[in-house]
Write a protein that holds these residues in place. Structure first.
Motif, mmCIF file in Angstrom:
data_model
loop_
_atom_site.group_PDB
_atom_site.id
_atom_site.type_symbol
_atom_site.label_atom_id
_atom_site.label_comp_id
_atom_site.label_asym_id
_atom_site.label_seq_id
_atom_site.Cartn_x
_atom_site.Cartn_y
_atom_site.Cartn_z
ATOM 1 N N GLU A 40 0.848 -1.305 0.075
ATOM 2 C CA GLU A 40 -0.061 -0.140 0.045
ATOM 3 C C GLU A 40 0.955 1.293 0.007
ATOM 4 N N ALA A 41 2.054 1.367 0.833
ATOM 5 C CA ALA A 41 2.884 2.332 0.905
ATOM 6 C C ALA A 41 3.365 2.611 -0.401
ATOM 7 N N VAL A 107 -2.992 6.433 3.282
ATOM 8 C CA VAL A 107 -1.885 6.935 3.847
ATOM 9 C C VAL A 107 -2.235 8.283 4.235
ATOM 10 N N HIS A 108 -2.783 9.250 3.563
ATOM 11 C CA HIS A 108 -2.782 10.503 3.732
ATOM 12 C C HIS A 108 -4.028 10.723 4.652
ATOM 13 N N THR A 113 -5.399 4.434 10.877
ATOM 14 C CA THR A 113 -5.430 3.003 10.250
ATOM 15 C C THR A 113 -4.262 2.334 9.793
ATOM 16 N N MET A 114 -3.665 3.216 9.058
ATOM 17 C CA MET A 114 -2.391 2.712 8.220
ATOM 18 C C MET A 114 -1.342 2.085 9.066
ATOM 19 N N ARG A 115 -1.183 2.899 10.250
ATOM 20 C CA ARG A 115 -0.157 2.644 11.309
ATOM 21 C C ARG A 115 -0.421 1.239 11.993
ATOM 22 N N ALA A 116 -1.889 0.863 12.322
ATOM 23 C CA ALA A 116 -2.416 -0.141 12.898
ATOM 24 C C ALA A 116 -2.000 -1.295 11.631
ATOM 25 N N LEU A 124 -6.019 -6.376 5.939
ATOM 26 C CA LEU A 124 -6.344 -5.611 4.633
ATOM 27 C C LEU A 124 -8.002 -5.507 4.826
ATOM 28 N N PRO A 125 -8.899 -6.657 5.184
ATOM 29 C CA PRO A 125 -10.403 -6.533 5.037
ATOM 30 C C PRO A 125 -10.662 -5.347 5.971
ATOM 31 N N HIS A 126 -10.162 -5.243 7.306
ATOM 32 C CA HIS A 126 -10.658 -4.177 8.227
ATOM 33 C C HIS A 126 -10.052 -2.931 7.689
ATOM 34 N N VAL A 127 -9.005 -2.808 7.077
ATOM 35 C CA VAL A 127 -8.570 -1.551 6.417
ATOM 36 C C VAL A 127 -9.655 -0.891 5.556
ATOM 37 N N ARG A 128 -9.915 -1.999 4.577
ATOM 38 C CA ARG A 128 -11.093 -1.555 3.431
ATOM 39 C C ARG A 128 -12.260 -1.037 4.114
ATOM 40 N N GLN A 129 -12.722 -2.038 5.299
ATOM 41 C CA GLN A 129 -13.856 -1.393 5.804
ATOM 42 C C GLN A 129 -14.152 -0.214 6.590
ATOM 43 N N ILE A 130 -12.816 0.161 7.121
ATOM 44 C CA ILE A 130 -12.711 1.462 7.721
ATOM 45 C C ILE A 130 -12.574 2.433 6.708
ATOM 46 N N GLN A 131 -11.926 2.444 5.597
ATOM 47 C CA GLN A 131 -11.928 3.285 4.632
ATOM 48 C C GLN A 131 -13.385 3.625 3.862
#
Ligand SMILES: [Zn+2]
Length: 458
Positions: A40-41, A107-108, A113-116, A124-131
């Protein structure tokens, strides 16, 4: 590979092997998540690079170049970078361009969320859900949202964290669910579609409470018919018109037939008894209404409203929640701690049905870690068996789905209640997993004379 298989099929100590496997998988999963975060980075940097290239291109254009050319250069720079990366990722450049945008947004705009994610605390599924949930939030409130959403996602499956994440976004959204619901309701409609083979599809868009009510009524009627058919097959006497041992229709087929009956004639005429047994079945919609929503309605306080929920799952607008709450002759109040979600008290508390409703409100899903099965699928389990002196109270009962009820009783998994509804599970390898009750439920409107959970505690 053969060596690994032999080690597993003929272990010296299966529990030790399982412990090793669990530790190994946990480490592997964490490594995969960290690498996904690195990916992702990279994609976010690619997005930034494309923006820089576009600026450089624009500066090289003649001063009088029309703006359209400048806009085109931005899009072309992104396409060019995406095409380069698509070659090494073996993905289409359109997909890569979308991923670059998504990664830069992460990232921005979602730094916590990116740090966690980078620390493998969430996947990744958690990240997309939060986004997804946080996409429409303003910069001013996004950090507050992230703090709640990341905390709710750590150590939980995306499915189980979903309700908390969505509720947090709902609370901070610029427009309330009630406003959005009013606008969405203008889109309600019925339509049909040709499916070929002489079949058509009939679609209905209406408010969640109406659609759930329709589906529940059809399901109850269909189950009444299948139960009657099964009893008729055993030769038991049935009301006239109901119970046909030769009727092999599935529940899905019955729902469709009963729906067609009701829409064409107003009743399930083709399949009902003479005295209208199926027609007498009413829909049952369970709704939870946060206490503040109702207090605000009566006092006119300007505090932000929290939406109600249908069976603890889909949020519904407060107007509908209040109407449904007012429609039920009697409803009990479940007071919960605003932070821990622990059930504090129930009005009109009686043992038996009241206790069952309290647990129904507290355990709005199976209480095994990672499981998300809803209350209708749960058994009430005595944590310490009644035969060994375990009391029949909220501190010794928990809702478990059949699968996890069996796991608890027939394997060496054990569970202890830690108070306030918190369950601590210990696996055969000695790992412990904590399961906290789902977030606060403050009001339920189930009919006290026919609690939804008819199963006796055992
Ligand atoms: Zn379960």
């Amino acid at each position: 590979m053969a060596g690994v298989v032999e080690a597993v099929t003929d272990p010296v100590d299966p529990v030790a092997v399982l412990r090793m496997l669990a530790d190994g998988l946990a480490a592997t999963e964490a490594s995969i998540i960290r690498l996904q975060a690195v990916k992702e980075a990279h994609l976010a940097v690619a997005q930034r690079l494309a923006e820089q290239l576009a600026v450089t291109d624009r500066e090289s254009l003649p001063e009088h170049a029309p703006d359209a050319v400048g806009g085109m250069s931005v899009e072309l720079a992104h396409r060019s970078v995406a095409a380069e990366l698509a070659g090494v990722l073996h993905m289409s450049d359109r997909v890569v361009q979308g991923r670059m945008w998504q990664a830069a947004e992460l990232v921005h705009r979602f730094p916590e969320t990116m740090r966690a994610f980078a620390e493998a605390r969430i996947g990744l599924p958690h990240v997309r859900q939060i986004q997804d949930a946080g996409a429409r939030l303003s910069d001013a409130v996004r950090a507050e949202f992230e703090a709640v959403a990341v905390a709710a996602s750590e150590g939980e499956t995306p499915h189980r964290a979903k309700a908390v994440v969505q509720r947090a976004a709902e609370r901070l959204a610029p427009r309330s669910l009630t406003e959005r619901h009013r606008q969405a309701q203008e889109q309600r409609r019925v339509w049909r579609e040709d499916l070929g083979d002489g079949q058509k599809l009939l679609g209905l868009i209406h408010s969640a409470a109406i659609v759930d009510g329709i589906y529940d009524r059809l399901s109850q009627q269909a189950h009444t018919v299948t139960t009657a058919n099964a009893r008729a097959a055993k030769g038991e006497p049935m009301p006239e018109g109901l119970g046909d041992p030769t009727d092999a229709r599935t529940v899905d087929q019955l729902r469709a037939d009963l729906c067609a009956d009701a829409l064409l004639t107003g009743t399930p005429s083709g399949h009902d008894t003479a005295d209208g047994l199926l027609s007498a079945i009413h829909p049952r919609v369970e709704v939870t209404v946060p206490v503040l929503t109702l207090i605000n309605a009566t006092t006119g306080s300007g505090a932000p409203e929290q939406p109600g929920e249908l069976a603890g799952r889909s949020p519904i607008d407060t107007d509908t929640a209040r109407i449904l709450a007012g429609d039920v002759p009697s409803w009990e109040r479940v007071l919960t701690h605003p932070v821990t979600g622990a059930v504090l008290a129930v009005d009109r508390y009686r043992p038996g049905a009241d206790l069952r409703r309290l647990l129904h409100a507290r355990d709005a899903r199976c209480r095994f870690p990672t499981c998300g099965l809803p209350p209708s699928a749960l058994d009430l389990d005595h944590t310490i068996d009644a035969a060994y002196g375990g009391p029949t109270d909220a501190g010794n009962l928990a809702g478990l789905c059949r699968r996890h009820h069996v796991l608890k009783h027939h394997t060496s998994w054990t569970v202890t209640q830690r108070g306030a509804g918190v369950l601590e599970w210990t696996s055969p390898t000695g790992h412990t997993y904590t399961d906290t009750p789902p977030a606060p439920v403050t009001f339920t409107t189930t009919d006290p004379d026919s609690p939804p959970e008819q199963k006796p505690p055992f």
